[in-house]
Design a protein around this motif. Structure first.
Motif, PDB file in Angstrom:
ATOM      1  N   PRO A  81       0.818  -1.210   0.000  1.00 49.17           N
ATOM      2  CA  PRO A  81       0.000   0.000   0.000  1.00 49.17           C
ATOM      3  C   PRO A  81       0.856   1.266   0.000  1.00 49.17           C
ATOM      4  O   PRO A  81       2.053   1.225   0.283  1.00 49.17           O
ATOM      5  CB  PRO A  81      -0.797  -0.110   1.306  1.00 49.17           C
ATOM      6  CG  PRO A  81      -0.807  -1.559   1.634  1.00 49.17           C
ATOM      7  CD  PRO A  81       0.513  -2.075   1.140  1.00 49.17           C
ATOM      8  N   ASN A  92       1.284   3.729   1.910  1.00 47.47           N
ATOM      9  CA  ASN A  92       1.949   4.254   3.095  1.00 47.47           C
ATOM     10  C   ASN A  92       2.676   3.167   3.890  1.00 47.47           C
ATOM     11  O   ASN A  92       2.909   3.292   5.078  1.00 47.47           O
ATOM     12  CB  ASN A  92       0.934   4.980   3.980  1.00 47.47           C
ATOM     13  CG  ASN A  92      -0.211   4.066   4.372  1.00 47.47           C
ATOM     14  OD1 ASN A  92      -0.202   2.878   4.043  1.00 47.47           O
ATOM     15  ND2 ASN A  92      -1.169   4.604   5.065  1.00 47.47           N
ATOM     16  N   SER A  93       3.044   2.096   3.228  1.00 41.11           N
ATOM     17  CA  SER A  93       3.726   0.995   3.910  1.00 41.11           C
ATOM     18  C   SER A  93       5.128   1.399   4.351  1.00 41.11           C
ATOM     19  O   SER A  93       5.842   2.103   3.660  1.00 41.11           O
ATOM     20  CB  SER A  93       3.832  -0.204   2.972  1.00 41.11           C
ATOM     21  OG  SER A  93       4.575  -1.231   3.589  1.00 41.11           O
ATOM     22  N   ILE A  94       5.528   0.926   5.510  1.00 47.12           N
ATOM     23  CA  ILE A  94       6.849   1.234   6.031  1.00 47.12           C
ATOM     24  C   ILE A  94       7.721  -0.035   6.056  1.00 47.12           C
ATOM     25  O   ILE A  94       8.934   0.029   6.224  1.00 47.12           O
ATOM     26  CB  ILE A  94       6.729   1.882   7.430  1.00 47.12           C
ATOM     27  CG1 ILE A  94       7.949   2.760   7.746  1.00 47.12           C
ATOM     28  CG2 ILE A  94       6.515   0.828   8.513  1.00 47.12           C
ATOM     29  CD1 ILE A  94       7.703   3.753   8.868  1.00 47.12           C
ATOM     30  N   VAL A  95       7.098  -1.191   5.826  1.00 43.67           N
ATOM     31  CA  VAL A  95       7.806  -2.474   5.886  1.00 43.67           C
ATOM     32  C   VAL A  95       8.993  -2.500   4.937  1.00 43.67           C
ATOM     33  O   VAL A  95      10.113  -2.840   5.292  1.00 43.67           O
ATOM     34  CB  VAL A  95       6.849  -3.636   5.572  1.00 43.67           C
ATOM     35  CG1 VAL A  95       7.622  -4.920   5.352  1.00 43.67           C
ATOM     36  CG2 VAL A  95       5.846  -3.807   6.704  1.00 43.67           C
ATOM     37  N   GLU A 150      12.167  -0.712   5.983  1.00 46.10           N
ATOM     38  CA  GLU A 150      13.049  -1.377   6.940  1.00 46.10           C
ATOM     39  C   GLU A 150      13.934  -2.390   6.231  1.00 46.10           C
ATOM     40  O   GLU A 150      15.132  -2.444   6.449  1.00 46.10           O
ATOM     41  CB  GLU A 150      12.239  -2.038   8.055  1.00 46.10           C
ATOM     42  CG  GLU A 150      13.129  -2.727   9.072  1.00 46.10           C
ATOM     43  CD  GLU A 150      12.456  -3.023  10.397  1.00 46.10           C
ATOM     44  OE1 GLU A 150      11.691  -2.178  10.882  1.00 46.10           O
ATOM     45  OE2 GLU A 150      12.685  -4.119  10.949  1.00 46.10           O
ATOM     46  N   PHE A 184       0.375  11.573  10.746  1.00 47.62           N
ATOM     47  CA  PHE A 184       1.359  10.870  11.587  1.00 47.62           C
ATOM     48  C   PHE A 184       2.131   9.802  10.830  1.00 47.62           C
ATOM     49  O   PHE A 184       3.299   9.563  11.076  1.00 47.62           O
ATOM     50  CB  PHE A 184       0.667  10.269  12.815  1.00 47.62           C
ATOM     51  CG  PHE A 184      -0.023  11.298  13.652  1.00 47.62           C
ATOM     52  CD1 PHE A 184       0.722  12.264  14.318  1.00 47.62           C
ATOM     53  CD2 PHE A 184      -1.402  11.345  13.748  1.00 47.62           C
ATOM     54  CE1 PHE A 184       0.101  13.236  15.083  1.00 47.62           C
ATOM     55  CE2 PHE A 184      -2.039  12.315  14.505  1.00 47.62           C
ATOM     56  CZ  PHE A 184      -1.290  13.261  15.174  1.00 47.62           C
ATOM     57  N   ARG A 185       1.440   9.164   9.919  1.00 48.43           N
ATOM     58  CA  ARG A 185       2.121   8.095   9.203  1.00 48.43           C
ATOM     59  C   ARG A 185       3.187   8.647   8.264  1.00 48.43           C
ATOM     60  O   ARG A 185       4.266   8.082   8.132  1.00 48.43           O
ATOM     61  CB  ARG A 185       1.093   7.263   8.434  1.00 48.43           C
ATOM     62  CG  ARG A 185       1.388   5.818   8.590  1.00 48.43           C
ATOM     63  CD  ARG A 185       0.244   4.932   8.336  1.00 48.43           C
ATOM     64  NE  ARG A 185       0.792   3.678   7.811  1.00 48.43           N
ATOM     65  CZ  ARG A 185       0.143   2.542   7.747  1.00 48.43           C
ATOM     66  NH1 ARG A 185      -1.093   2.465   8.186  1.00 48.43           N
ATOM     67  NH2 ARG A 185       0.705   1.467   7.261  1.00 48.43           N
ATOM     68  N   ILE A 187       4.743  11.468   8.853  1.00 45.13           N
ATOM     69  CA  ILE A 187       5.816  11.914   9.757  1.00 45.13           C
ATOM     70  C   ILE A 187       6.687  10.713  10.127  1.00 45.13           C
ATOM     71  O   ILE A 187       7.918  10.802  10.170  1.00 45.13           O
ATOM     72  CB  ILE A 187       5.217  12.571  11.026  1.00 45.13           C
ATOM     73  CG1 ILE A 187       4.332  13.776  10.650  1.00 45.13           C
ATOM     74  CG2 ILE A 187       6.330  13.024  11.975  1.00 45.13           C
ATOM     75  CD1 ILE A 187       3.590  14.399  11.838  1.00 45.13           C
ATOM     76  N   ALA A 188       6.041   9.578  10.366  1.00 44.39           N
ATOM     77  CA  ALA A 188       6.793   8.359  10.668  1.00 44.39           C
ATOM     78  C   ALA A 188       7.712   7.981   9.503  1.00 44.39           C
ATOM     79  O   ALA A 188       8.901   7.711   9.690  1.00 44.39           O
ATOM     80  CB  ALA A 188       5.835   7.214  10.992  1.00 44.39           C
ATOM     81  N   ASN A 200      10.725  10.464   9.246  1.00 46.20           N
ATOM     82  CA  ASN A 200      11.717  10.271  10.297  1.00 46.20           C
ATOM     83  C   ASN A 200      12.462   8.955  10.113  1.00 46.20           C
ATOM     84  O   ASN A 200      13.652   8.853  10.401  1.00 46.20           O
ATOM     85  CB  ASN A 200      11.045  10.310  11.680  1.00 46.20           C
ATOM     86  CG  ASN A 200      10.864  11.724  12.179  1.00 46.20           C
ATOM     87  OD1 ASN A 200      11.824  12.357  12.617  1.00 46.20           O
ATOM     88  ND2 ASN A 200       9.648  12.253  12.058  1.00 46.20           N
ATOM     89  N   TYR A 201      11.739   7.958   9.648  1.00 42.18           N
ATOM     90  CA  TYR A 201      12.370   6.672   9.420  1.00 42.18           C
ATOM     91  C   TYR A 201      13.465   6.787   8.353  1.00 42.18           C
ATOM     92  O   TYR A 201      14.587   6.298   8.526  1.00 42.18           O
ATOM     93  CB  TYR A 201      11.300   5.670   8.992  1.00 42.18           C
ATOM     94  CG  TYR A 201      11.716   4.271   9.234  1.00 42.18           C
ATOM     95  CD1 TYR A 201      11.711   3.741  10.518  1.00 42.18           C
ATOM     96  CD2 TYR A 201      12.135   3.462   8.192  1.00 42.18           C
ATOM     97  CE1 TYR A 201      12.111   2.447  10.753  1.00 42.18           C
ATOM     98  CE2 TYR A 201      12.531   2.170   8.421  1.00 42.18           C
ATOM     99  CZ  TYR A 201      12.522   1.668   9.693  1.00 42.18           C
ATOM    100  OH  TYR A 201      12.918   0.377   9.922  1.00 42.18           O
ATOM    101  N   LYS A 221      14.941   9.551   7.528  1.00 51.68           N
ATOM    102  CA  LYS A 221      15.972  10.423   8.123  1.00 51.68           C
ATOM    103  C   LYS A 221      16.959   9.571   8.930  1.00 51.68           C
ATOM    104  O   LYS A 221      18.173   9.831   8.898  1.00 51.68           O
ATOM    105  CB  LYS A 221      15.284  11.443   9.042  1.00 51.68           C
ATOM    106  CG  LYS A 221      16.227  12.407   9.744  1.00 51.68           C
ATOM    107  CD  LYS A 221      16.453  13.649   8.931  1.00 51.68           C
ATOM    108  CE  LYS A 221      17.392  14.630   9.612  1.00 51.68           C
ATOM    109  NZ  LYS A 221      17.801  15.703   8.707  1.00 51.68           N
TER     110      LYS A 221
END
Lengths: 313, 313, 313, 313
Positions: free
Chosen positions: D98, D100-103, D106, D169-170, D172-173, D176-177, D179
């Motif tokens: 999706p 906005n995935s952050i997986v 990482e 927020f997502r 922003i997450a 920062n991630y 960053k």
């Protein structure tokens, strides 16, 4: 009879009574007909104290399919055979995933997280097999169980093994996946044949609690005095049981019960109270994580009442 | 002085001597200058037995940054404030992932796996804050530490806190990510402000071992007799420490040391031997999982020598 | 002969000349001896324009193992047999993962992301098989290839198929994994037997470019006028090739080449320029994503020179 | 007026009529009040052909929040500023995840998969910012949009930007991630400030279709003749739009519509038919993947009717 013994008997009887009356029994495993056929009302509980006293209640002599509980014994046997080089094939960290997850295997190049998830137990079985015929390896595992339980009548339920073999596609996937990374040495069919068969061993709570006594008593059968494993190894097997023995319900089991333990989808749980006793409980209905629902409830009650939690009174 | 006490002193002294001489010391955390500046040769070890006897060796009165060890105390404090509804915000299963992983948060809709990974500890801090001013919440945490350690001189290292706040992008990411799922209630800056500050508390091994005594003794300070938490809660905090206290090195710590424990990147470890004693060790060099290299080695040696493993003699 | 034709011939010859001289040739696939044995210096290129003109250079008549390129044709065949209900078994989104990843299968309950990763192609093969004997299904696939290439001499390299069958543990894992979710209907051995064999079809660039013409020309062979698939279906197969045809190198291929295409580990690539022509290229050395290194370089050069990119001149 | 033009007008009018009558309109984005407030019945469609003819229907002059469609233009601008070294910060592969995935971040050490998922667009914005004041960078982006749309009246909806900033927020997450891995250079607040504001640009379908013309015509505005980007770059931006323009619905869009396109949660879609025309459609209701439901339906109808799919007639 000492006061402690009386207390133990009373505790076991009262908890068994309560559990037999409870309406919430979880769901019996139904993926093969042999397991689905079991009476959901069955309940057995056996505690064998350090002094050898046996407190037993309910269906404590009815054999059931021990399934994943066998993984504790194959780990013990394999450590005896290959020593600590076993840990090159299998890790000892909790997986944070369900029992049959394959995701972690891809990330970590075929090395299972620990010996108590399916992939890890298959890798351990492969080490036991190591070039022998499946029949021989299986014989060795069965004789080890009979020796530990001091009961030569323990057998394998061939119908269960055959059913698993026919339908265990996910385990076949796991084994082939590890084979592709060289973590399984033997022909996949051989390794899985042995694996499915040792999971199909039938034992009663009494037999299981007897077989687990060496883990509660520094690696030694407290009655015969025979050493099964070195003291340090017994301690470490208990540690792995505590952190990894209930898949992604391991944290919950530690939190509620506070004992090293290993469950199987047949509804059995073996739990170990170091220095105090060996416990086997059986109730076929499972919770969402695939662990015996009333089995865990009974253990939670028991450790609280006896003050046997390893995390404090 | 009893024989046991003499033995304990001897064990602590000998282990400290050996550790101070070992050349393999791991790597000191270097992501902020305040931590990088610490002497890699430092080593402290304190054991406080059930009877109150204190065996101490090495740099046992030098304060260091307790970092993640603070998570044990904020969990205790938060459980006291909100009770078991804390577990709606945080799980209690091992994560199978590094301390700062965000992957699991996406899969599980912002609910951290346990209170000892960063995300979980931030969520716990947010519960403590719950509408108050950061300054008040932080004061409460600090007073709790001073009370447990029976030492009002314990302070926060503001330089460490400021450094973390300036560079803690991954923690900012975690907090905002949870906020997007409603798992963090307060303004992210407030919650993180308190979090970074309680991680920056400075304590010595002696203070830390004192503060941890209630966990070894059924929730009660054995000297003052004051109850910190209910017996069952102390037991359960220990269980979570055992399964989750060392990130994805938790299984390894249980396997080698056999005690509930919590480490911090400052090189400290608090370990709990239920019914026997409270242990704090400090050596700044870390292993690959971010846990004190010699700290764990010392604990492994100590539990083996004293027979304090919860998994058997 | 028209000017365009002359240009096409010149382009093909010049690019083939350049590619044959380039020292950077990638690594030939070595997981089975039959593939490892191929001459790394081989290079073939064939373009068949809309008017039927064939521009060919290099080893354009040497048969090679088409491997995953066969997936385009089994998808076409299966769509003809079961229509759009094929998409209940297989998705059509890029996977963002390597060709043999199993992670996505666990997350999405056994349904492969698209028909061009291994899992997806196995699921498509299973649909073609659907109750028939493997021999029949395989015959149908082979006859389809012979029909499209207008060459009855095309055969399967049995040695390649046998090698894949002996060592394809990861594909066996994928198939069993899908079987556990009911996404594979037939016995896994049957489905994989057909899969390994159609991947082992040997074809030359000339045969492959001929077989792919219907995709460039609205589903119809422009010479015979025979319709292979409906116009809309041809268009959609091209779309899936563009987004998913090169595993986790699909975005890169679209970015650099700008044509729908499908590669195989044998070093072949089939590319389709809608309305303009069909292209087959072969160079056995692979890049890190498992796609032909010089094959892609040649296609990038060719589309730029001819202005055939679907994304603009 | 040529016959083609008449056909185009007829197609646009008929499709708009049909879409305005359809009861299935998807769900309007509701995460900020400014978007939730939009009339779900709105529908606009504008096609600008190669010869400059404009076919427009429905609410074609109503400005709406372009949201993620802005990512196409910031990518174009950033490529002009830093050239291909942009690709060191951002990949160009579909993510399979999706928006906005952050997986994936990482796993791949903070480098976003492509410039059209949120993380990738934030990284691109950070490159545009590169040391300047947010106000300047934002001015540059806005002037670029006004230049491309040939309309200086285009503005930013400050209320939308402020809402996003308050609740994002997502994002922003994500920032920062990245960053924490050094993929974002500027202060996170600055980068996100510019990002939230360029997503809040308001444009009508007519303005958007005008602004997109250079992508359909080799990087050049066909009317003014002004070159916006090199021909090859235009082609490549189109390729990335095709493979990545609709998050984990990109494969589906390519399959159904067959054109490079980029959608936004405001309900707009910009689509590009290379050599033929530029298309903008707007209908606020979204499907499950967050793309305009009727917008995609209209484009599917349009490309089929006009034969504009890049994958064949």
């Amino acid at each position: 009879m000492s006061r402690t013994v009386t207390d133990l008997d009373a505790a076991v009887n009262e908890i068994a009574d309560e559990m037999r009356r409870r309406p919430d029994r979880g769901e019996v495993a139904a993926y093969i007909p042999e397991l689905a056929r079991v009476d959901p009302g069955a309940f057995g509980l056996v505690v064998i104290a350090a002094d050898g006293h046996v407190a037993a209640a309910g269906d404590c002599d009815t054999p059931f399919s021990i399934q994943s509980i066998s993984k504790v014994f194959t780990l013990t046997l394999a450590l005896g055979m290959v020593g600590d080089r076993l840990w090159r094939r299998v890790g000892r960290e909790p997986s944070g995933s369900p029992f049959n997850s394959i995701v972690q295997l891809e990330r970590e190049r075929g090395v299972p997280r620990n010996p108590f998830i399916n992939a890890g137990a298959i890798a351990v079985t492969d080490l036991i097999l190591s070039g022998h015929q499946p029949r021989e390896a299986l014989g060795e595992i069965l004789r080890f169980m009979q020796f530990l339980a001091r009961d030569a009548s323990i057998t394998i339920d061939e119908a269960v093994a055959a059913s698993e073999q026919r339908t265990g596609f996910r385990n076949i996937a796991l084994a082939n996946y590890m084979k592709s990374f060289g973590v399984v040495d033997n022909p996949v069919d051989y390794t899985l044949g042995v694996y499915f068969h040792h999971c199909a061993i039938s034992m009663s709570c009494r037999q299981l609690a007897t077989a687990g006594r060496f883990l509660a008593h520094s690696g030694r059968d407290p009655e015969t005095g025979l050493s099964v494993v070195q003291v340090e190894r017994a301690r470490r097997i208990n540690a792995v049981m505590l952190t990894c023995g209930h898949y992604d319900g391991s944290g919950e089991f530690a939190y509620r019960v506070g004992l090293p333990g290993k469950s199987g989808v047949g509804g059995g749980i073996l739990a170990v109270a170091p220095g105090r006793g060996s416990i086997a409980v059986w109730s076929p209905g499972l919770d969402a994580s695939g662990n015996s629902h009333l089995g865990r409830a009974a253990l939670e009650r028991l450790t609280k009442r006896l003050g046997w939690s390893i995390f404090g009174l």
